[in-house]
Design a protein around this motif. Structure first.
Motif, short mmCIF file in Angstrom:
data_model
loop_
_atom_site.label_atom_id
_atom_site.label_comp_id
_atom_site.label_asym_id
_atom_site.label_seq_id
_atom_site.Cartn_x
_atom_site.Cartn_y
_atom_site.Cartn_z
N TYR A 124 0.83 -1.19 0.00
CA TYR A 124 0.00 0.00 0.00
C TYR A 124 0.87 1.25 0.00
O TYR A 124 1.89 1.31 0.69
CB TYR A 124 -0.89 0.07 1.25
N TYR A 167 -3.57 3.31 -0.55
CA TYR A 167 -3.80 3.07 -1.97
C TYR A 167 -3.06 1.82 -2.41
O TYR A 167 -1.86 1.66 -2.11
CB TYR A 167 -3.33 4.27 -2.80
N ALA A 168 -3.75 0.96 -3.13
CA ALA A 168 -3.16 -0.32 -3.54
C ALA A 168 -1.93 -0.11 -4.41
O ALA A 168 -1.90 0.77 -5.27
CB ALA A 168 -4.19 -1.14 -4.30
N PRO A 170 -0.56 -1.89 -7.18
CA PRO A 170 -1.16 -2.96 -8.01
C PRO A 170 -0.28 -4.18 -8.25
O PRO A 170 -0.76 -5.31 -8.21
CB PRO A 170 -1.48 -2.24 -9.32
N SER A 173 -0.01 -6.05 -4.54
CA SER A 173 -1.17 -6.31 -3.67
C SER A 173 -1.34 -7.80 -3.42
O SER A 173 -1.22 -8.61 -4.34
CB SER A 173 -2.44 -5.74 -4.30
N HIS A 180 -6.75 -5.72 -9.48
CA HIS A 180 -5.98 -4.47 -9.51
C HIS A 180 -5.05 -4.43 -10.72
O HIS A 180 -4.90 -3.40 -11.38
CB HIS A 180 -5.16 -4.31 -8.24
N SER A 184 -5.13 -1.85 -13.87
CA SER A 184 -3.96 -1.03 -14.22
C SER A 184 -3.59 -1.20 -15.68
O SER A 184 -3.28 -0.22 -16.38
CB SER A 184 -2.77 -1.42 -13.33
N TYR A 215 -12.40 3.61 -9.18
CA TYR A 215 -12.27 2.25 -8.63
C TYR A 215 -11.14 2.19 -7.59
O TYR A 215 -11.33 1.70 -6.48
CB TYR A 215 -12.02 1.27 -9.78
N PHE A 216 -9.95 2.72 -7.94
CA PHE A 216 -8.83 2.67 -7.00
C PHE A 216 -9.09 3.58 -5.80
O PHE A 216 -8.67 3.27 -4.67
CB PHE A 216 -7.52 3.04 -7.71
N PHE A 219 -11.43 1.68 -3.45
CA PHE A 219 -10.68 0.64 -2.74
C PHE A 219 -9.79 1.22 -1.65
O PHE A 219 -9.61 0.61 -0.59
CB PHE A 219 -9.84 -0.19 -3.72
N ASP A 223 -10.15 -0.20 1.99
CA ASP A 223 -9.01 -0.86 2.62
C ASP A 223 -8.58 -0.14 3.89
O ASP A 223 -8.18 -0.77 4.89
CB ASP A 223 -7.83 -0.92 1.64
#
Length: 228
Positions: A124, A167-168, A170, A173, A180, A184, A215-216, A219, A223
């Motif tokens: 993250y 924030y993931a 990608p 993760s 994810h 991307s 979307y991100f 999440f 999260d």
């Protein structure tokens, strides 16, 4: 052979600065499309080099070299300095607001890189990551370079660097990795399509890029609330 492969990965990582510099030249010539072609190539290099590094075990083979330090130098140039120059040369802010916007982009990015725990548990980013290349791309090519909207974008995302949402990352993760990663890749392909048809517009592609961004963002909130 292991050392050759490891040095090859570091050279591959470093080549991101060469493509970034080609973007800088294109910006100076006001070739907006070519500037982002080169910045996207830099982004692709940055997305692949970590995988290559793990494959050839660069940390073990070349313990005297620190790939992360190379990454930080190149990322700050490609994700903050060069997009800020694009923002300036493309006159993306109203009169009187240009220099405050540039100051917010560059100072917030520098301070973000100085944070301890910028990446948590290697999966993250804590606070919105320094991705001014993507933000400037969306503002200019997708949202049609609306000066006051650009100012709002700069203010909001400069602040989000320091809001502790997760924030993931990608490519790293552990949860929803495949989703994810697909999102991307779709964003990257969609961005390429936007550049390919520019100055024409593909509104469904623009909508897809904005949707993936949302979307991100969703999440990140979920999260963070889950405490993952």
């Amino acid at each position: 052979m292991k050392k050759i492969a490891a040095w090859g990965v570091h050279i591959f990582t470093s080549s991101g600065l060469l493509t970034g510099f080609l973007a800088l030249i294109a910006i100076g010539e006001k070739d907006w499309k070519m500037a982002f072609v080169w910045l996207f190539v830099s982004f692709l290099i940055d997305g692949l080099d970590g995988t290559f590094a793990r494959l050839v075990k660069v940390k073990e083979v070349l313990p005297q070299m620190n790939g992360k330090n190379i990454d930080f130098v190149i990322d700050f140039a490609n994700y903050a300095i060069f997009p800020a120059y694009f923002f300036y040369m493309a006159e993306m802010a109203p009169p009187g607001w240009m220099y405050p916007c540039l100051a917010m982009i560059l100072l917030s990015s520098a301070l973000y890189y100085g944070k301890e725990g910028m990446v948590e548990d290697e999966q993250y980013f804590v606070g919105f990551p320094v991705l001014w290349n993507l933000l400037v791309f969306v503002a200019f090519f997708v949202l049609n370079n609306q000066p006051w909207l650009n100012v709002g974008m700069v203010i909001v995302f400069s602040a989000l660097h320091f809001v502790p949402l997760k924030y993931a990352y990608p490519s790293r993760s552990r949860q929803f990795f495949l989703v994810h990663l697909v999102a991307s890749v779709l964003w990257f392909v969609g961005g390429g399509m936007v550049l390919f048809v520019y100055p024409e517009k593909l509104f469904w592609v623009d909508a897809m890029l904005l949707g993936i961004g949302v979307y991100f963002g969703v999440f990140a909130v979920l999260d963070t609330l889950r405490g993952n």
